[in-house]
Design a protein around this motif. Sequence first.
Motif, PDB file in Angstrom:
ATOM      1  N   SER A 181     -36.662  -8.752 -37.906  1.00  0.00           N
ATOM      2  CA  SER A 181     -36.777  -7.655 -36.930  1.00  0.00           C
ATOM      3  C   SER A 181     -35.422  -7.173 -36.433  1.00  0.00           C
ATOM      4  N   LEU A 223     -38.383 -13.036 -27.216  1.00  0.00           N
ATOM      5  CA  LEU A 223     -39.699 -13.691 -27.318  1.00  0.00           C
ATOM      6  C   LEU A 223     -40.097 -14.366 -26.014  1.00  0.00           C
ATOM      7  N   VAL A 239     -43.289 -12.932 -32.800  1.00  0.00           N
ATOM      8  CA  VAL A 239     -44.129 -12.224 -31.832  1.00  0.00           C
ATOM      9  C   VAL A 239     -43.629 -12.439 -30.409  1.00  0.00           C
ATOM     10  N   GLY A 240     -43.039 -11.368 -29.863  1.00  0.00           N
ATOM     11  CA  GLY A 240     -42.741 -11.351 -28.435  1.00  0.00           C
ATOM     12  C   GLY A 240     -43.906 -10.622 -27.788  1.00  0.00           C
ATOM     13  N   GLU A 252     -34.690 -14.087 -32.538  1.00  0.00           N
ATOM     14  CA  GLU A 252     -36.122 -13.767 -32.547  1.00  0.00           C
ATOM     15  C   GLU A 252     -36.641 -13.843 -33.973  1.00  0.00           C
ATOM     16  N   ALA A 266     -31.360 -12.285 -36.287  1.00  0.00           N
ATOM     17  CA  ALA A 266     -31.460 -12.401 -34.824  1.00  0.00           C
ATOM     18  C   ALA A 266     -32.255 -13.667 -34.519  1.00  0.00           C
ATOM     19  N   SER A 283     -42.935  -2.478 -25.955  1.00  0.00           N
ATOM     20  CA  SER A 283     -43.637  -3.281 -26.959  1.00  0.00           C
ATOM     21  C   SER A 283     -45.090  -2.821 -27.033  1.00  0.00           C
ATOM     22  N   ALA A 327     -31.969  -3.267 -34.823  1.00  0.00           N
ATOM     23  CA  ALA A 327     -33.294  -3.894 -34.739  1.00  0.00           C
ATOM     24  C   ALA A 327     -34.386  -2.836 -34.861  1.00  0.00           C
ATOM     25  N   HIS A 328     -35.623  -3.327 -34.931  1.00  0.00           N
ATOM     26  CA  HIS A 328     -36.773  -2.430 -35.094  1.00  0.00           C
ATOM     27  C   HIS A 328     -37.045  -1.576 -33.870  1.00  0.00           C
ATOM     28  N   LYS A 329     -36.519  -1.930 -32.701  1.00  0.00           N
ATOM     29  CA  LYS A 329     -36.923  -1.250 -31.460  1.00  0.00           C
ATOM     30  C   LYS A 329     -36.639   0.254 -31.491  1.00  0.00           C
TER      31      LYS A 329
HETATM   32  C1  PLP Z   1     -37.395  -7.350 -28.718  1.00  0.00           C
HETATM   33  C2  PLP Z   1     -37.281  -8.038 -30.011  1.00  0.00           C
HETATM   34  C3  PLP Z   1     -38.349  -8.798 -30.545  1.00  0.00           C
HETATM   35  C4  PLP Z   1     -39.618  -9.054 -29.810  1.00  0.00           C
HETATM   36  O1  PLP Z   1     -40.392  -7.942 -29.502  1.00  0.00           O
HETATM   37  P1  PLP Z   1     -41.712  -7.537 -30.292  1.00  0.00           P
HETATM   38  O2  PLP Z   1     -42.268  -6.442 -29.465  1.00  0.00           O
HETATM   39  O3  PLP Z   1     -42.602  -8.742 -30.345  1.00  0.00           O
HETATM   40  O4  PLP Z   1     -41.321  -7.100 -31.646  1.00  0.00           O
HETATM   41  C5  PLP Z   1     -38.182  -9.347 -31.799  1.00  0.00           C
HETATM   42  N1  PLP Z   1     -37.034  -9.202 -32.502  1.00  0.00           N
HETATM   43  C6  PLP Z   1     -35.990  -8.500 -32.011  1.00  0.00           C
HETATM   44  C7  PLP Z   1     -34.760  -8.398 -32.830  1.00  0.00           C
HETATM   45  C8  PLP Z   1     -36.076  -7.894 -30.755  1.00  0.00           C
HETATM   46  O5  PLP Z   1     -35.035  -7.196 -30.285  1.00  0.00           O
END
Ligand code: PLP
Length: 422
Positions: free
Chosen positions: A376, A304, A229-230, A350, A348, A189, A84-86
């Motif tokens: 994401s 989210l 958007v979380g 999300e 995912a 985030s 994921a992007h994290k």
């Molecule tokens: C944590 C997460 C999100 C939500 O967080 P944002 O800070 O809004 O990006 C979205 N998609 C994935 C795969 C996540 O792990």
Amino acid sequence: MSDNGFFDNYGGKYVAEVLRRPLDELEVAFHEAMKDKAFLDELEVIRRDYIGRETPLYFAPTATKLLGGAQIYIKLEGLANTGAHKINNAIGQCLLAKRMGKKRIIAETGAGQHGLATAAACAKLGLDCTIYMGEVDVRRQQPNVAAMELYGAKVHPVTSGSRTLKDAVNEAMRDWAANPDTTHYVLGSALGPAPFPDIVREFQSVIGREVKKQAAERGIKIGAMVACVGGGSNSIGFFEPFINEKEPRLIGAEAGGIGPNVGENASRMTGNAARDGILQGYKSRFLLDEDGQALPTRSISAGLDYCGIGPQLAALGRSGRVEFTSILDKEALEAVQFFARNEGILFALESAHAGAAAMKLARQIPSDQAIIINMSGRGDKDVFITSPVFRPEEWLDFLHAEIERLESSTDIHNAKIMGERK
Ligand SMILES: *Cc1c(COP(=O)(O)O)cnc(C)c1O
């Protein structure tokens, strides 16, 4: 960039006195690092060789044909190492912490995705790592807890309050206030007190910069960009290079959960109970009751399922530059199936909110323009949530069989051997 920590009247630094110094120190260090060529070069190499950037911008031919409008493209952030992007933010902040001479990292996590990315980044960079996680979340997110421990992190179960994400944030803040000289707090985030919204956006904006370059190279005319958007980190990073331009349309997909009533969703921009407030160090849009207390939220996607949104997105929502839409759990599940079957891409849950929003939008955008969906993350992690929905009986059988296998099996024997080796 924020104006002294504010995006219009959202943002700020509403924290106890003890946290002012570490936040101010972080702000100075961040601005220095972003001008330091050695730091930026090292980050670039890690992005390329460890994260696996740049991630592909994939043209989805079958989805385009079936949806019957815009060309559908998918930015495959789910191919980033750890899924994921994290990791973009975790690596950026851990490298910054190292430059500041901090050897210890702490982070909060809810579903465990940010904890996992931070634990991996710490393992990669040789930093000591403690993850605060609500006791309730520790129990229900065992796969991520197991991965964090494999990466060498200490997972600290938080037993105060509701024993979930909000309490984990409070505990991490307390730790940071007590240990500011040795420790950096990697917030997960684009929210929290300044300078975190600026820092997280900056490290995630690599997504949007790649999209801009990839689209230009291939002559793709972008009509709209859609992200879930979380807290807002993948969306703000994806949108960043386009915010000050008039086009394309930028669309955020929030969790609509099971319906519009209080407690049924996490719709901070489009929901009935959304209001301005100050919580956990920043001013933004939150789901709050009349006394300013956080309301319960609900979403099938853990990422989210949060009562607040980053202050910059709140401001961009108010100005109208970013549009928001709300996607039901059911629609997200349908999007997971649609892209898996038709494109061989497992979203995912999300990210499937963004996919579902794009499916609704496709016919409104002419066929010579593109909708770009930010995927994401990839959906492997969701098998414990999607399988009970898509194939409940088989899943229950599997879980029973797993328990039997464990109780009788060689794995227990192997666990003993590993124990003896310690
Ligand atoms: C944590 C997460 C999100 C939500 O967080 P944002 O800070 O809004 O990006 C979205 N998609 C994935 C795969 C996540 O792990």
